[in-house]
Structure formats: structure tokens, C-alpha cells
Design an enzyme around this catalytic site. Sequence first.
Site, PDB file in Angstrom:
ATOM      1  N   LYS A  40     -47.250  -2.101  -9.341  1.00  0.00           N
ATOM      2  CA  LYS A  40     -47.128  -3.244 -10.261  1.00  0.00           C
ATOM      3  C   LYS A  40     -47.232  -2.758 -11.707  1.00  0.00           C
ATOM      4  O   LYS A  40     -47.676  -1.635 -11.966  1.00  0.00           O
ATOM      5  CB  LYS A  40     -48.233  -4.264  -9.957  1.00  0.00           C
ATOM      6  CG  LYS A  40     -49.645  -3.697 -10.124  1.00  0.00           C
ATOM      7  CD  LYS A  40     -50.700  -4.568  -9.459  1.00  0.00           C
ATOM      8  CE  LYS A  40     -52.092  -3.978  -9.655  1.00  0.00           C
ATOM      9  NZ  LYS A  40     -53.103  -4.636  -8.808  1.00  0.00           N
ATOM     10  N   ARG A 141     -59.953 -14.983  -6.859  1.00  0.00           N
ATOM     11  CA  ARG A 141     -58.698 -14.998  -7.625  1.00  0.00           C
ATOM     12  C   ARG A 141     -57.600 -15.598  -6.765  1.00  0.00           C
ATOM     13  O   ARG A 141     -57.089 -16.666  -7.042  1.00  0.00           O
ATOM     14  CB  ARG A 141     -58.258 -13.563  -8.014  1.00  0.00           C
ATOM     15  CG  ARG A 141     -59.168 -12.819  -8.937  1.00  0.00           C
ATOM     16  CD  ARG A 141     -58.507 -11.528  -9.436  1.00  0.00           C
ATOM     17  NE  ARG A 141     -57.921 -10.702  -8.382  1.00  0.00           N
ATOM     18  CZ  ARG A 141     -57.510  -9.451  -8.553  1.00  0.00           C
ATOM     19  NH1 ARG A 141     -57.607  -8.884  -9.748  1.00  0.00           N
ATOM     20  NH2 ARG A 141     -56.992  -8.778  -7.556  1.00  0.00           N
ATOM     21  N   TYR A 263     -57.803   1.400 -43.534  1.00  0.00           N
ATOM     22  CA  TYR A 263     -58.148  -0.001 -43.813  1.00  0.00           C
ATOM     23  C   TYR A 263     -59.656  -0.210 -43.746  1.00  0.00           C
ATOM     24  O   TYR A 263     -60.333   0.320 -42.861  1.00  0.00           O
ATOM     25  CB  TYR A 263     -57.497  -0.920 -42.780  1.00  0.00           C
ATOM     26  CG  TYR A 263     -56.002  -1.085 -42.945  1.00  0.00           C
ATOM     27  CD1 TYR A 263     -55.462  -1.650 -44.096  1.00  0.00           C
ATOM     28  CD2 TYR A 263     -55.135  -0.689 -41.931  1.00  0.00           C
ATOM     29  CE1 TYR A 263     -54.087  -1.808 -44.233  1.00  0.00           C
ATOM     30  CE2 TYR A 263     -53.766  -0.851 -42.054  1.00  0.00           C
ATOM     31  CZ  TYR A 263     -53.250  -1.409 -43.208  1.00  0.00           C
ATOM     32  OH  TYR A 263     -51.891  -1.572 -43.328  1.00  0.00           O
ATOM     33  N   MET A 311     -51.381   0.261 -37.225  1.00  0.00           N
ATOM     34  CA  MET A 311     -50.340  -0.067 -36.245  1.00  0.00           C
ATOM     35  C   MET A 311     -49.519   1.161 -35.843  1.00  0.00           C
ATOM     36  O   MET A 311     -49.214   1.372 -34.674  1.00  0.00           O
ATOM     37  CB  MET A 311     -49.405  -1.148 -36.810  1.00  0.00           C
ATOM     38  CG  MET A 311     -48.429  -1.681 -35.772  1.00  0.00           C
ATOM     39  SD  MET A 311     -47.239  -2.834 -36.462  1.00  0.00           S
ATOM     40  CE  MET A 311     -48.290  -4.193 -36.958  1.00  0.00           C
TER      41      MET A 311
HETATM   42  C1  PLP Z   1     -53.890  -3.702  -8.161  1.00  0.00           C
HETATM   43  C2  PLP Z   1     -54.295  -3.913  -6.754  1.00  0.00           C
HETATM   44  C3  PLP Z   1     -54.556  -2.822  -5.916  1.00  0.00           C
HETATM   45  C4  PLP Z   1     -54.603  -1.399  -6.415  1.00  0.00           C
HETATM   46  O1  PLP Z   1     -55.888  -1.156  -6.959  1.00  0.00           O
HETATM   47  P1  PLP Z   1     -56.294   0.267  -7.566  1.00  0.00           P
HETATM   48  O2  PLP Z   1     -57.695   0.078  -7.995  1.00  0.00           O
HETATM   49  O3  PLP Z   1     -55.377   0.511  -8.725  1.00  0.00           O
HETATM   50  O4  PLP Z   1     -56.127   1.280  -6.500  1.00  0.00           O
HETATM   51  C5  PLP Z   1     -54.790  -3.088  -4.574  1.00  0.00           C
HETATM   52  N1  PLP Z   1     -54.813  -4.343  -4.085  1.00  0.00           N
HETATM   53  C6  PLP Z   1     -54.610  -5.427  -4.880  1.00  0.00           C
HETATM   54  C7  PLP Z   1     -54.677  -6.783  -4.296  1.00  0.00           C
HETATM   55  C8  PLP Z   1     -54.360  -5.249  -6.238  1.00  0.00           C
HETATM   56  O5  PLP Z   1     -54.178  -6.315  -7.018  1.00  0.00           O
END
Ligand code: PLP
Length: 371
Positions: A40, A141, A263, A311
Site C-alpha cells: 500500500k 479501526r 527562519y 521548504m
Molecule cells: C499496513 C498493514 C500491514 C503491514 O504492517 P507492517 O507493520 O508494515 O508490516 C499488515 N496488515 C494490515 C491490516 C495493515 O494495514
Amino acid sequence: MINANRAGAVLTVDLNVLVKNYAFLKGQIGNNTVCSAVIKSDAYGLGLEPVALRLAQSDCRSFFVALMDEAITLRSILEKHDKKAEIYLLNGVAEGAESDLDNYDITPVLNSLTEIERWSSHAKRNGRRDAILNVDTGMSRLGLDTRELDTFEANPEIADGIKITYVMSHLACADDRDAMKNREQRELFDNYRVRLGLQHASFANSAGILLGPEYHYDLVRPGAAIYGIQPITDEINKITQAINLKGKILQTRFVDSGGTVGYGATYQTIRKSRLATVAVGYGDGYFRTLGNRGFGYIGTNRVPVVGRVSMDLITFDITDVPEHEAAPGTMIELIGPHYTVNELAIDAGTIGYEILTGLGARYSRNYIGSS
Ligand SMILES: *Cc1c(COP(=O)(O)O)cnc(C)c1O
């Protein structure tokens, strides 16, 4: 593609290291457990296409993404290169998403009764469909909560037409080996599995894999560790860092004692100092919190960030570096063997995940080990 000579910084991603880390994780689990890869958020900022392709060329055959667009892009990348793999969509079945799931052969994670019902009615009309069922064991979640589980247990026909290939859940504290929460979640997970009569299960992310075999079940879902992030930070690191970031010096200057930098004039020199201005800033994902806190390396010389991060610019104190070793055009290591993602993340007050996913779009990207 950003031109390497003109870019303010060069990001090098070693895809062979990703494969090595993936193989290490695979070595931690049994032969009957599938090792997927979570890719992802543009493969944690390292680039979906090169990463997915390289992992698919090794022995990775299942991927998790968060968004439908990521899933669709991934499917087209794999097809373009004649690669087959399972694609799982973590964010579930949105209203109207059924045809995309079918057309791109994406397997959804079902996160609520509504999603189960949606996928089931699609399956009843169009034929049996696969899915992963997500149950919430402590993250609050996504996934079925206890009330939804009660309803589902009493009305299993809600899932008619669906083949649940795995039941999954996600650990909240896996990066802390001693956290009570790990065992509590696992016990709850086992309880849910028994209640639902579902055997095949997926529980562990990267850190979860290192917690031990009782956390592995049938499918593990590592992300971070593949990309070189150490999953459990207070233990010996067995993960190899995969990236290297070098920023280019635009200018060097001498500043008299008492001169201020950047800054807010938050840094004042206490001696005659030599400073280097580097063409990277928070616009590139170089955290502003690294102002007066972060470091770079010129060769083996550690040079501190002085003043605020702007930036497009950062300033380093290079007074202790021999003058001929730090001239305009010299590259300073911003992330690398001397200063790792984990160390930089600690100095920035965040985690490696956020550093990687924030890696800027203006870096010239260079991939090692792509075919
Ligand atoms: C992002 C995610 C993972 C991967 O987790 P890592 O800590 O990056 O290995 C696994 N399962 C779910 C549901 C996630 O959202």
C-alpha cells in the site's frame, strides 16, 4: 523521471535488499504459511511498480493494498509483465465496487456486516466469490466488532455465496514484544475463529512475524520489514536497510561567530563556522522537526542540521569537515549506512514508516536490481 544531475537529491532503492528482507521473513515462518507483501501507499513510498515487479519476480504471489486504485494499478502492472498474483484490498467493498473487484480480479477484505451483505448479494447473482473476513481484536479501526460477530454467528447465511479464505485481524502493539496486548488479541482472535468455525487465518504484520510461530497462522502480511524498517526497534536488527538518500550541496559559506541561520534565527554560531546549504527541504518529505536535530554525513564525518528546515533547503554545519571534501556539488548522505531510516525517524520524532511514505516526488530515483 527527474534528471539525476539536475535534482536536489538522489534516492537509491535497492530492490535486491527488498527480496533479501522478504526471504528473511519467509525464513521465519513455516512452509505451510503464505508470505504476502503489503505494498500500500506506493509500496511504502518506494515505488509500486518497481517494487511489485521485483517481488513478483521472486516468489511472492500475494499482495495487500489499501485502496481500489492501488489494486487496479497493481493488476495492470502485473499483467503488463505477465505475472499472476493474488491481490487483496484492505479497505473492503465500497458501494458499487463489485464490478471493479471482478474486472481486476481483486479479493476484498470484508470489514463489516454491510460489506459481507454487499459481497454476498453480488456472489449470489454472479457466482461464488472469495474474501478475507476481518475481525477487530483491539485496533477499533476496521473489522467486525463483538456485536457484529454475534449477529454474524446467529445468521451465517449473511455470507451465502462467499468463500471466506482467511479470517484476519491486526495487532496493535506487535512492535513491543512484552506487551500484554499481543496475547490478549491472540486469545480473542482464536476465540473468534472457533466461534465462526473458520480455520485459515492471518494475523501477523512484520513485527508480528518476529513475535513467534503462535502468531503466524496461515498467511502473514509484512510491509515495513521488507522495505528495511526494523520492526521491533529495541532488538538486534536483522533487517537490511534498502534505501540511500543523498542531497546536493548548493553553496558553502563562512559565518562569523554569532551569526544566525534560517527562519526564526533559531541557531546562532558559537564560533566562526562553515555551513553547507543542501537542496532538500520539507517539500521533499524531509521533516521540519529535524531542524537543529537531524544529521547528515560527508564521508564518515557527522554534520548536524543547523537552523530550521525550509521548504527546499537545509543547512548543515560543516566546520569540522576538510574544506575540499565539502564543496558545491558534493553529495551529503541524508539517509544511508551511517544514518539509518530508524535513526532519522527517532530524531524527527516519528517512525520509519512515515519517513518512507513521505519520501519526496522531487528526488531523482535510482533502482538497483530492477530488470
Ligand atoms: C499496513 C498493514 C500491514 C503491514 O504492517 P507492517 O507493520 O508494515 O508490516 C499488515 N496488515 C494490515 C491490516 C495493515 O494495514
